[in-house]
Design an enzyme around this catalytic site. Structure first.
Site, PDB file in Angstrom:
ATOM      1  N   CYS A   6       1.831  22.750   6.148  1.00  0.00           N
ATOM      2  CA  CYS A   6       1.802  21.293   5.993  1.00  0.00           C
ATOM      3  C   CYS A   6       2.934  20.816   5.083  1.00  0.00           C
ATOM      4  CB  CYS A   6       0.452  20.837   5.444  1.00  0.00           C
ATOM      5  SG  CYS A   6       0.025  21.544   3.837  1.00  0.00           S
ATOM      6  N   TYR A  25      -7.300  33.406   4.109  1.00  0.00           N
ATOM      7  CA  TYR A  25      -7.554  32.141   3.400  1.00  0.00           C
ATOM      8  C   TYR A  25      -8.189  31.143   4.373  1.00  0.00           C
ATOM      9  CZ  TYR A  25      -3.966  34.524   0.682  1.00  0.00           C
ATOM     10  OH  TYR A  25      -3.248  35.470   0.005  1.00  0.00           O
ATOM     11  N   CYS A  44       0.841  -1.197   0.000  1.00  0.00           N
ATOM     12  CA  CYS A  44       0.000   0.000   0.000  1.00  0.00           C
ATOM     13  C   CYS A  44       0.877   1.248   0.000  1.00  0.00           C
ATOM     14  CB  CYS A  44      -0.919  -0.009   1.219  1.00  0.00           C
ATOM     15  SG  CYS A  44      -1.928   1.475   1.397  1.00  0.00           S
ATOM     16  N   GLU A 100     -12.085  34.517   2.578  1.00  0.00           N
ATOM     17  CA  GLU A 100     -12.089  33.255   1.822  1.00  0.00           C
ATOM     18  C   GLU A 100     -12.663  33.497   0.430  1.00  0.00           C
ATOM     19  OE1 GLU A 100     -11.791  29.797   0.195  1.00  0.00           O
ATOM     20  OE2 GLU A 100     -10.911  30.167   2.181  1.00  0.00           O
ATOM     21  N   CYS A 124       0.814   4.485   4.292  1.00  0.00           N
ATOM     22  CA  CYS A 124       1.598   4.713   5.527  1.00  0.00           C
ATOM     23  C   CYS A 124       3.053   4.299   5.341  1.00  0.00           C
ATOM     24  CB  CYS A 124       0.985   3.932   6.692  1.00  0.00           C
ATOM     25  SG  CYS A 124      -0.691   4.405   7.068  1.00  0.00           S
TER      26      CYS A 124
END
Length: 453
Positions: A410, A314, A77, A335, A80
């Site tokens: 992120c 944002y 997969c 936004e 992860c």
């Protein structure tokens, strides 16, 4: 050196995007599947004048930080990719990635806090997007994640990083789809009906929204029948929707969604704050880790300034703005997406918040109007997507910010790039804190508090 040549190396550390690093004659060697302190035999797969790529053929000496993956599909997969690394080591490697990435680009000296762990390392994922395929002969429906570095779907019956009720319901849905001969989408031919099945579940696992993404402009009767059946079988299902996406695109969902059964949203409750999460809404995938981030933002602000006027730039559905409204004189959320702004207005009403102003419009135009009208803010919050922010936008936001700017990132690479822009505009990073939003992966969230000098 030659392609396929075998080398014996020791893994030094993990890198962003999942690979591990070793060195051969002072040349960096990028290796998939390595763990810091592993001693491995590797086969060279690419030779560049500046680096080498290699794959492990044998682990000679296992690192003390290597553990057995808890998912039997881990090796195939593509989801992860760090599951074989001891969790505390994952946290320290993420801290190191953030530090080295920022240091390399900004050349600045700074203190970095330890990575805040996720409250859960299993069953934390509250949004699941499964692509759909089917077997060639029996036409049985398959759903899952893509095999590493391919578009081949690994059929998943049990995924330990999402609440188990999703696994149970997904298996039942696949049975019904196969029974009623629903055709899976073929991305090469652009034929077939069902492209994705998307699940959104509240963190208390009491409300579940299911979205069928179809390659059509109308809902087939068979899908209506299946939706009504499955809705009656599980109390957690609050609604089942169809999203219409008949374009040749990698974008999973369009902006057109219709309800088949129930509602088109769930209610997420985080520390007594309620959020409506619609089919197309952006909301944090790991809500309990999001609480850690939101509370850190609140702490950083309250320690430095009382009753601030805050710009939530944002803002999406204003999840951050709503969270901070209790410590602010006023919060202004900006936004561009109309649907997200409408959600923000609903969320403000849901929580009886009266000091939140929601502005829907082109962000750059709104910010420029603020400058023309001499409007500024004590604190600006920015939470951009992985590509980071725009340089012009950052330059504008620095003009609007009187005291502090908080960047929620992120992606450490684009964070470091944007940090340099903010530093050039007279801001200094006063606090940097990584957070683990996605355990068992290389992804890392980072909160940076900048002070205007």
């Amino acid at each position: 050196m030659n392609i396929n040549e075998i080398l014996t190396l020791k893994i030094e550390k993990m890198l962003y995007e999942g690979k591990s690093l070793s060195r051969y004659n002072n040349m960096p060697v990028f290796i998939s599947g390595g763990c810091p302190e592993d001693v491995v035999k590797v086969k060279l797969t690419k030779i560049n004048k500046n680096y080498l790529n290699a794959e492990i053929v044998e682990i000679i000496e296992e690192s003390q930080y290597r553990v057995k993956p808890f998912c039997p599909l881990h090796n195939v997969c593509g989801s992860c990719d760090w599951q074989y690394i001891y969790y505390d080591k994952q946290l320290s490697e993420k801290k190191n990635i953030v530090y080295e990435t920022i240091k390399k680009i900004t050349k600045e000296e700074f203190a970095l806090e330890n990575t805040v762990p996720s409250p859960k390392i299993k069953e934390y994922r509250c949004k699941v997007q499964y692509p759909v395929s089917q077997t060639r002969v029996s036409k049985r429906i398959l759903t899952g994640y893509y095999k590493k570095n391919t578009h081949e779907i690994i059929n998943i019956k049990y995924c330990p990083i999402q609440p188990n009720i999703i696994n149970i319901i997904n298996e039942k849905i696949k049975e019904k789809l196969s029974r009623d001969k629903i055709c899976a989408y073929n991305e090469k031919k652009h034929t077939g009906l069902l492209r994705h099945i998307v699940y959104r579940i509240s963190s208390d696992e009491k409300q579940l929204l299911i979205i069928f993404v179809i390659n059509d402009k109308k809902i087939p009767d068979e899908l209506v029948k299946i939706s009504r059946e499955i809705s009656g079988e599980y109390a957690q299902i609050k609604g089942i929707c169809v999203n219409f996406n008949d374009k040749k695109t990698n974008v999973i969902m369009s902006d057109k969604t219709s309800v088949i059964v129930g509602s088109d949203y769930i209610i997420e409750i985080l520390d007594n704050i309620k959020y409506k999460v619609h089919a197309n809404s952006f909301f944090q995938i790991n809500p309990e880790s999001a609480i850690n981030i939101f509370n850190k933002l609140k702490e950083l602000i309250t320690q430095r300034i009382k009753n601030p006027v805050i710009l939530d730039a944002y803002s999406g559905v204003s999840s951050i703005g709503i969270w901070l409204s209790s410590i602010a004189k006023k919060v202004v959320s900006v936004e561009e997406c109309t649907a997200a702004s409408n959600d923000a207005k609903e969320n403000a009403k849901l929580n009886n918040i009266t000091n939140l102003e929601i502005i829907n419009g082109d962000a750059s135009k709104v910010f420029n109007n603020f400058i023309k009208e001499n409007i500024n803010f004590d604190v600006t919050i920015i939470d951009p997507p992985r590509k980071g922010s725009d340089e012009n936008a950052l330059n504008t936001l620095t003009q609007l910010t009187k005291k502090y700017l908080i960047y929620v990132s992120c992606n450490p690479t684009t964070l470091a790039r944007d940090m340099q822009i903010l530093i050039n505009n007279g801001f200094k990073a006063e606090y940097i804190q990584p957070f683990d939003m996605f355990p068992n992966t290389y992804h890392v969230e980072t909160v940076v508090l900048f002070k205007k000098q």
